[in-house]
Design a protein around this motif. Structure first.
Motif, PDB file in Angstrom:
ATOM      1  N   UNK A  46      52.263 -55.980  -1.053  1.00  0.00           N
ATOM      2  CA  UNK A  46      52.774 -57.299  -0.679  1.00  0.00           C
ATOM      3  C   UNK A  46      54.019 -57.220   0.220  1.00  0.00           C
ATOM      4  N   UNK A  47      55.014 -56.386  -0.105  1.00  0.00           N
ATOM      5  CA  UNK A  47      56.170 -56.289   0.822  1.00  0.00           C
ATOM      6  C   UNK A  47      55.768 -55.841   2.227  1.00  0.00           C
ATOM      7  N   UNK A  90      56.353 -57.693   5.927  1.00  0.00           N
ATOM      8  CA  UNK A  90      57.057 -57.035   7.024  1.00  0.00           C
ATOM      9  C   UNK A  90      56.161 -56.772   8.227  1.00  0.00           C
ATOM     10  N   UNK A  91      54.855 -56.814   8.026  1.00  0.00           N
ATOM     11  CA  UNK A  91      53.923 -56.433   9.082  1.00  0.00           C
ATOM     12  C   UNK A  91      54.098 -57.227  10.380  1.00  0.00           C
ATOM     13  N   UNK A  92      54.241 -58.573  10.345  1.00  0.00           N
ATOM     14  CA  UNK A  92      54.407 -59.303  11.623  1.00  0.00           C
ATOM     15  C   UNK A  92      55.627 -58.862  12.420  1.00  0.00           C
ATOM     16  N   UNK A  93      56.762 -58.664  11.729  1.00  0.00           N
ATOM     17  CA  UNK A  93      57.969 -58.240  12.440  1.00  0.00           C
ATOM     18  C   UNK A  93      57.809 -56.836  13.010  1.00  0.00           C
ATOM     19  N   UNK A  94      57.213 -55.938  12.218  1.00  0.00           N
ATOM     20  CA  UNK A  94      57.003 -54.566  12.696  1.00  0.00           C
ATOM     21  C   UNK A  94      56.043 -54.553  13.878  1.00  0.00           C
ATOM     22  N   UNK A  95      54.984 -55.355  13.806  1.00  0.00           N
ATOM     23  CA  UNK A  95      54.021 -55.421  14.906  1.00  0.00           C
ATOM     24  C   UNK A  95      54.673 -55.949  16.181  1.00  0.00           C
TER      25      UNK A  95
END
Length: 306
Positions: free
Chosen positions: A22-23, A27-32
């Motif tokens: 879940x974390x 964070x995935x959109x910001x990292x992408x």
């Protein structure tokens, strides 16, 4: 016989539906976005800087040529001239922005302003919310030689007007004034945040001990302004080295090369001459220069507040 108390849940147990991934999903959109907007273009520019990459001759391929592009850049006198002009621009605008930012912050830090302080803080956001291109268009109107506000203000003091954007010194002064107008509020907000960190009891005791504003600023408030000063220098240095939109919409780097800062020159090499390999090498060298300046600012100006 009373019922047995319910068995408590083990401490630290995750709620149902809250998995270990879940974390990462949050964070995935910001990292992408960071990968697509920041890291990938940097890696692409680094790889391109080691190739002969002219997009007008794709049939020739893009062969690996080692450090030839960097050697070409470092021996290019125009590159050093535009870099020197960029530092001249930085040394012109930064003293005004730091001085005016501190003055505005000190005025807004004074107690008893009430609603005026709130309105002033809101008004400081307006230049920051204006995009670079719009600031450049405003500058073209303000410094127009026929109907610009700048010449009208000079007329109030009996000074004859002139075509700012058609003269070397006038165009340089025009872009400097517009940059000061846009970024002085940013400096003021950073310094105001630093002043808000000064302990109230310490500041009140210092005001009772001395009536000197200079002594109060130097010995009590200045230590809390140094971290903000470091942040201002780092951010503004990086911003000036990549400043493009405002200058391009105001002067296109002219007249001649009077306002051709390093970013304008890189754009000319990459998108007019179409030598993307050399332009990428110039951009990588600017990135290295920005990192070096940031470390220098941190070492010289930053101090931990005990």
């Amino acid at each position: 016989m009373s019922a047995a108390p319910p068995t408590p849940k083990p401490a630290g147990r995750l709620n149902p539906g809250y998995g270990r991934w879940t974390p990462a999903l949050f964070l995935a959109p910001a990292v992408l976005a960071l990968l697509v907007i920041g890291i990938y273009p940097t890696i692409f520019a680094l790889v391109t800087s080691f190739r002969r990459y002219n997009i007008t001759r794709p049939r020739d391929g893009f062969p690996f040529i080692g450090f030839d592009n960097y050697q070409k850049v470092l021996t290019d006198q125009t590159f050093w001239d535009t870099l020197g002009l960029t530092f001249r621009f930085f040394l012109t605008v930064m003293p005004f922005q730091i001085f005016l930012g501190i003055v505005i912050a000190l005025l807004l830090h004074k107690p008893g302003l009430g609603l005026l302080r709130t309105l002033s803080r809101v008004s400081l956001v307006v230049p920051l919310a204006t995009t670079y291109a719009v600031v450049g268009l405003i500058g073209r109107l303000v410094f127009n030689g026929n109907f610009g506000v700048a010449n009208q203000m000079l007329g109030w003091f009996g000074i004859p007007g002139f075509d700012w954007l058609a003269t070397t010194n006038g165009a340089f002064a025009a872009i400097a004034i517009m940059d000061i107008w846009q970024w002085t509020p940013f400096c003021a907000l950073i310094f105001l945040a630093g002043l808000s960190m000064v302990p109230v009891e310490v500041e009140e005791a210092a005001r009772l001990e001395t009536s000197s504003k200079v002594a109060l600023l130097r010995y009590v408030q200045l230590p809390y302004l140094l971290p903000g000063l470091t942040a201002v220098l780092i951010l503004r240095s990086a911003d000036v080295l990549k400043l493009f939109d405002m200058i391009f919409t105001m002067t296109r780097g002219g007249p001649g090369t009077a306002t051709e800062l390093i970013s304008i020159y890189i754009q000319r090499v990459g998108f007019r001459v179409f030598d993307m390999g050399t332009a990428s090498a110039q951009a990588i060298l600017l990135l290295i220069l920005t990192i070096m300046l940031s470390r220098l600012y941190i070492r010289v100006f930053y101090r931990e507040i005990q």
